[in-house]
Design a protein around this motif. Structure first.
Motif, PDB file in Angstrom:
ATOM      1  N   LEU A 133       0.861  -1.165  -0.191  1.00 24.39           N
ATOM      2  CA  LEU A 133      -0.029   0.179   0.018  1.00 24.39           C
ATOM      3  C   LEU A 133       0.925   1.084   0.046  1.00 24.39           C
ATOM      4  CD1 LEU A 133      -2.813   1.437   0.038  1.00 24.39           C
ATOM      5  CD2 LEU A 133      -2.626   1.200   2.653  1.00 24.39           C
ATOM      6  N   SER A 134       1.854   1.229   0.832  1.00 19.38           N
ATOM      7  CA  SER A 134       2.774   2.409   0.897  1.00 19.38           C
ATOM      8  C   SER A 134       3.618   2.387  -0.399  1.00 19.38           C
ATOM      9  CB  SER A 134       3.937   2.144   2.015  1.00 19.38           C
ATOM     10  OG  SER A 134       4.615   3.112   2.085  1.00 19.38           O
ATOM     11  N   ALA A 135       3.992   1.595  -1.034  1.00 15.29           N
ATOM     12  CA  ALA A 135       4.628   1.654  -2.422  1.00 15.29           C
ATOM     13  C   ALA A 135       3.418   2.118  -3.292  1.00 15.29           C
ATOM     14  CB  ALA A 135       4.961  -0.013  -2.893  1.00 15.29           C
ATOM     15  N   LEU A 136       2.228   1.757  -3.389  1.00 16.50           N
ATOM     16  CA  LEU A 136       1.246   2.216  -4.467  1.00 16.50           C
ATOM     17  C   LEU A 136       1.049   3.772  -4.141  1.00 16.50           C
ATOM     18  CD1 LEU A 136      -1.358  -0.831  -4.353  1.00 16.50           C
ATOM     19  CD2 LEU A 136       0.302  -0.132  -6.141  1.00 16.50           C
ATOM     20  N   GLU A 137       1.345   4.150  -3.081  1.00 10.97           N
ATOM     21  CA  GLU A 137       0.989   5.484  -2.385  1.00 10.97           C
ATOM     22  C   GLU A 137       1.914   6.364  -2.826  1.00 10.97           C
ATOM     23  OE1 GLU A 137       0.129   5.306   1.731  1.00 10.97           O
ATOM     24  OE2 GLU A 137      -2.169   4.985   1.209  1.00 10.97           O
ATOM     25  N   GLY A 138       3.289   5.825  -3.490  1.00 10.24           N
ATOM     26  CA  GLY A 138       4.311   6.426  -3.968  1.00 10.24           C
ATOM     27  C   GLY A 138       5.670   6.419  -3.158  1.00 10.24           C
ATOM     28  N   SER A 139       5.750   5.616  -1.882  1.00 10.17           N
ATOM     29  CA  SER A 139       7.075   5.634  -1.228  1.00 10.17           C
ATOM     30  C   SER A 139       7.986   4.860  -2.065  1.00 10.17           C
ATOM     31  CB  SER A 139       6.544   4.981  -0.030  1.00 10.17           C
ATOM     32  OG  SER A 139       7.801   4.540   0.674  1.00 10.17           O
ATOM     33  N   ALA A 140       9.063   5.808  -2.361  1.00  8.11           N
ATOM     34  CA  ALA A 140      10.040   5.185  -3.073  1.00  8.11           C
ATOM     35  C   ALA A 140      11.028   4.087  -2.224  1.00  8.11           C
ATOM     36  CB  ALA A 140      11.263   6.027  -3.384  1.00  8.11           C
ATOM     37  N   GLU A 141      11.015   4.200  -0.831  1.00  9.42           N
ATOM     38  CA  GLU A 141      11.562   3.363  -0.057  1.00  9.42           C
ATOM     39  C   GLU A 141      11.002   1.968  -0.080  1.00  9.42           C
ATOM     40  OE1 GLU A 141      12.683   2.440   4.754  1.00  9.42           O
ATOM     41  OE2 GLU A 141      11.510   4.157   4.037  1.00  9.42           O
ATOM     42  N   ALA A 142       9.258   2.056  -0.136  1.00 10.91           N
ATOM     43  CA  ALA A 142       8.744   0.876  -0.028  1.00 10.91           C
ATOM     44  C   ALA A 142       8.700   0.159  -1.421  1.00 10.91           C
ATOM     45  CB  ALA A 142       7.115   1.125   0.107  1.00 10.91           C
ATOM     46  N   GLN A 143       8.701   0.989  -2.502  1.00  5.52           N
ATOM     47  CA  GLN A 143       9.063   0.468  -3.888  1.00  5.52           C
ATOM     48  C   GLN A 143      10.289  -0.290  -4.028  1.00  5.52           C
ATOM     49  OE1 GLN A 143       8.268   4.053  -6.052  1.00  5.52           O
ATOM     50  NE2 GLN A 143       6.280   3.892  -5.921  1.00  5.52           N
ATOM     51  N   TYR A 144      11.363   0.425  -3.572  1.00  7.03           N
ATOM     52  CA  TYR A 144      12.486  -0.577  -3.633  1.00  7.03           C
ATOM     53  C   TYR A 144      12.561  -1.741  -2.471  1.00  7.03           C
ATOM     54  CZ  TYR A 144      17.238  -1.802  -1.873  1.00  7.03           C
ATOM     55  OH  TYR A 144      18.548  -2.647  -1.814  1.00  7.03           O
ATOM     56  N   MET A 145      11.884  -1.880  -1.467  1.00  2.16           N
ATOM     57  CA  MET A 145      11.901  -2.878  -0.560  1.00  2.16           C
ATOM     58  C   MET A 145      11.021  -3.904  -1.290  1.00  2.16           C
ATOM     59  SD  MET A 145      13.719  -2.524   2.040  1.00  2.16           S
ATOM     60  CE  MET A 145      13.268  -4.168   2.660  1.00  2.16           C
ATOM     61  N   LEU A 146      10.038  -3.828  -1.997  1.00  5.10           N
ATOM     62  CA  LEU A 146       9.433  -4.681  -2.742  1.00  5.10           C
ATOM     63  C   LEU A 146      10.028  -5.338  -3.768  1.00  5.10           C
ATOM     64  CD1 LEU A 146       5.753  -3.360  -2.947  1.00  5.10           C
ATOM     65  CD2 LEU A 146       6.141  -5.395  -1.650  1.00  5.10           C
ATOM     66  N   GLY A 147      10.630  -4.336  -4.455  1.00  8.46           N
ATOM     67  CA  GLY A 147      11.817  -4.973  -5.405  1.00  8.46           C
ATOM     68  C   GLY A 147      12.960  -5.903  -4.845  1.00  8.46           C
ATOM     69  N   VAL A 148      13.179  -5.630  -3.712  1.00 10.04           N
ATOM     70  CA  VAL A 148      14.074  -6.717  -3.224  1.00 10.04           C
ATOM     71  C   VAL A 148      13.637  -7.980  -2.730  1.00 10.04           C
ATOM     72  CG1 VAL A 148      15.784  -7.213  -1.019  1.00 10.04           C
ATOM     73  CG2 VAL A 148      15.665  -4.821  -2.153  1.00 10.04           C
ATOM     74  N   MET A 149      12.318  -7.931  -2.264  1.00 10.10           N
ATOM     75  CA  MET A 149      11.432  -9.215  -1.853  1.00 10.10           C
ATOM     76  C   MET A 149      11.385  -9.892  -2.899  1.00 10.10           C
ATOM     77  SD  MET A 149       8.985  -7.348   0.967  1.00 10.10           S
ATOM     78  CE  MET A 149       8.334  -8.854   1.478  1.00 10.10           C
ATOM     79  N   TYR A 150      10.801  -9.563  -4.313  1.00 10.79           N
ATOM     80  CA  TYR A 150      10.420 -10.229  -5.459  1.00 10.79           C
ATOM     81  C   TYR A 150      11.663 -10.674  -5.767  1.00 10.79           C
ATOM     82  CZ  TYR A 150       5.482  -9.261  -5.427  1.00 10.79           C
ATOM     83  OH  TYR A 150       4.030  -9.064  -5.029  1.00 10.79           O
ATOM     84  N   GLU A 151      12.811 -10.076  -6.000  1.00  4.73           N
ATOM     85  CA  GLU A 151      14.099 -10.283  -6.417  1.00  4.73           C
ATOM     86  C   GLU A 151      14.388 -11.701  -5.801  1.00  4.73           C
ATOM     87  OE1 GLU A 151      18.452  -8.962  -8.057  1.00  4.73           O
ATOM     88  OE2 GLU A 151      17.298  -7.571  -6.695  1.00  4.73           O
ATOM     89  N   GLU A 152      14.244 -11.488  -4.473  1.00  3.67           N
ATOM     90  CA  GLU A 152      14.834 -12.618  -3.615  1.00  3.67           C
ATOM     91  C   GLU A 152      13.895 -13.766  -3.280  1.00  3.67           C
ATOM     92  OE1 GLU A 152      16.812 -10.813  -0.350  1.00  3.67           O
ATOM     93  OE2 GLU A 152      18.455  -9.683  -1.441  1.00  3.67           O
ATOM     94  N   GLY A 153      12.747 -13.374  -3.595  1.00  2.00           N
ATOM     95  CA  GLY A 153      11.755 -14.588  -3.344  1.00  2.00           C
ATOM     96  C   GLY A 153      11.478 -14.152  -1.571  1.00  2.00           C
ATOM     97  N   GLU A 154      11.631 -13.332  -1.065  1.00  2.00           N
ATOM     98  CA  GLU A 154      11.428 -13.115   0.405  1.00  2.00           C
ATOM     99  C   GLU A 154      10.194 -12.713   0.698  1.00  2.00           C
ATOM    100  OE1 GLU A 154      13.177  -9.990   3.221  1.00  2.00           O
ATOM    101  OE2 GLU A 154      14.895 -11.090   2.579  1.00  2.00           O
ATOM    102  N   GLY A 155       9.247 -13.663   1.211  1.00 11.35           N
ATOM    103  CA  GLY A 155       7.895 -13.406   1.773  1.00 11.35           C
ATOM    104  C   GLY A 155       6.763 -13.361   0.440  1.00 11.35           C
ATOM    105  N   VAL A 156       7.424 -13.519  -0.582  1.00 10.67           N
ATOM    106  CA  VAL A 156       6.484 -13.730  -1.898  1.00 10.67           C
ATOM    107  C   VAL A 156       7.353 -14.660  -2.953  1.00 10.67           C
ATOM    108  CG1 VAL A 156       5.907 -11.122  -1.584  1.00 10.67           C
ATOM    109  CG2 VAL A 156       8.090 -11.615  -3.009  1.00 10.67           C
ATOM    110  N   GLU A 157       6.352 -14.824  -3.961  1.00 14.01           N
ATOM    111  CA  GLU A 157       6.934 -15.894  -5.132  1.00 14.01           C
ATOM    112  C   GLU A 157       7.863 -15.138  -5.521  1.00 14.01           C
ATOM    113  OE1 GLU A 157       5.409 -18.511  -8.943  1.00 14.01           O
ATOM    114  OE2 GLU A 157       4.055 -17.489  -7.419  1.00 14.01           O
ATOM    115  N   GLN A 158       9.035 -15.434  -5.798  1.00 12.27           N
ATOM    116  CA  GLN A 158      10.217 -14.813  -6.861  1.00 12.27           C
ATOM    117  C   GLN A 158       9.756 -14.465  -8.147  1.00 12.27           C
ATOM    118  OE1 GLN A 158      13.854 -16.924  -7.779  1.00 12.27           O
ATOM    119  NE2 GLN A 158      15.085 -15.166  -6.929  1.00 12.27           N
ATOM    120  N   SER A 159       9.798 -13.128  -8.454  1.00 17.48           N
ATOM    121  CA  SER A 159       9.554 -12.682  -9.781  1.00 17.48           C
ATOM    122  C   SER A 159      10.528 -11.528 -10.122  1.00 17.48           C
ATOM    123  CB  SER A 159       8.190 -11.958  -9.897  1.00 17.48           C
ATOM    124  OG  SER A 159       7.938 -11.657 -10.995  1.00 17.48           O
TER     125      SER A 159
END
Length: 289
Positions: A34-60
């Motif tokens: 939600l924070s990422a969708l609202e425009g938080s660059a930090e949250a967007q970056y963190m989501l990127g890390v999570m998806y790249e590493e498959g950390e808590g989400v399916e890797q993509s």
């Protein structure tokens, strides 16, 4: 050959950013999204890390790229660096050194030490940009000045070996190696030991060489293990001990170090610390060939 290999190794050391010191405290995935969708660059970056590493989400990697781009477009330098690494490595996307350089520059000019080192390495090797040892040194200096040990080591190597527009300066090499070596960088410890052994940029001291090679050898550096064996074998910088020499030669030999394998052959040929055996000596020499 050794100089080129050393520089290439230093350029690729620490290619993965240490995120542990940069991440915010763990938050719920949905709250983060939600924070990422609202425009938080930090949250967007963190989501990127999570998806790249498959950390808590399916890797993509594709989704990771999407979030990194959103963050990077807002000037988030960690995301910009991450995109540079992705394009340089070319594992999750078509490799492009040119695009890697573009993203490294964006992060480097903002002061990101990782990106500054990465950009220096691109200039050093002429990947994505016209090769320039001068620019490589400039970016290494900026990163090293922030205490990034991999950049300090790379800068030391550049000053030790020299380049176009960057004359050899053993004193500067020693300064950078010393800083990195004191922080535990094994490559810097190996090279600093060599400078002390030869008296290049520092006062010649086999004892100091022994101390730095010992640190590197204990961390598994085959080259340092072999050199440590050599000091024990000759009794230079340390009390002579063929038993200790054999110990370190064997450790290096197990890692495939050809010089150490050859040195074991020498011990057998001359019967130093173990029964003399021309047969064993020949076997080891053949392995080293």
């Amino acid at each position: 050959m050794e100089s080129a290999e050393l520089i290439q190794e230093a350029q690729h050391e620490g290619a993965v950013r240490d995120e542990s010191t940069e991440r915010s405290p763990p938050r719920g995935l949905e709250a983060l999204r939600l924070s990422a969708l609202e425009g938080s660059a930090e949250a967007q970056y963190m989501l990127g890390v999570m998806y790249e590493e498959g950390e808590g989400v399916e890797q993509s990697h594709e989704t990771a790229m999407e979030w990194y781009l959103k963050a990077a477009d807002q000037g988030n330098m960690a995301a910009q660096y991450a995109l540079g690494v992705i394009y340089e490595q070319g594992e999750a996307i078509e490799q492009s050194y040119e695009k890697a350089v573009e993203w490294y520059i964006k992060a480097a000019v903002q002061g990101d030490a990782y990106a500054q080192h990465a950009l220096g390495s691109m200039y050093d090797a002429g990947r994505g940009v016209e090769q320039s040892h001068i620019h490589a040194a400039e970016w290494y200096e900026k990163s090293a000045g922030q205490g990034y040990v991999t950049a300090q080591t790379a800068l030391g190597l550049l000053y030790e070996t020299g380049g176009v527009g960057v004359p050899i300066c053993y004193e500067k090499a020693a300064i950078n190696y010393t800083s990195a070596a004191a922080q535990g960088n094994v490559r810097a410890q190996c090279r600093l030991g060599w400078l002390y052994y030869k008296g290049l940029g520092v006062g010649q001291s086999a004892e100091e060489a022994f101390l730095w090679w010992q640190k590197a050898a204990e961390h598994g550096a085959a080259d340092a293990q072999n050199k440590l064996g050599g000091l024990y074998s000759t009794g230079v910088g340390v009390s002579q001990s063929h038993t200790d020499a054999m110990y370190w030669f064997e450790k290096a030999a197990l890692q495939g170090d050809a010089s150490a394998i050859y040195n074991i052959g020498l011990l057998y040929e001359h019967g130093r610390g173990l029964p003399q055996s021309d047969i064993q000596a020949e076997e080891w020499y053949n392995k080293a060939a």
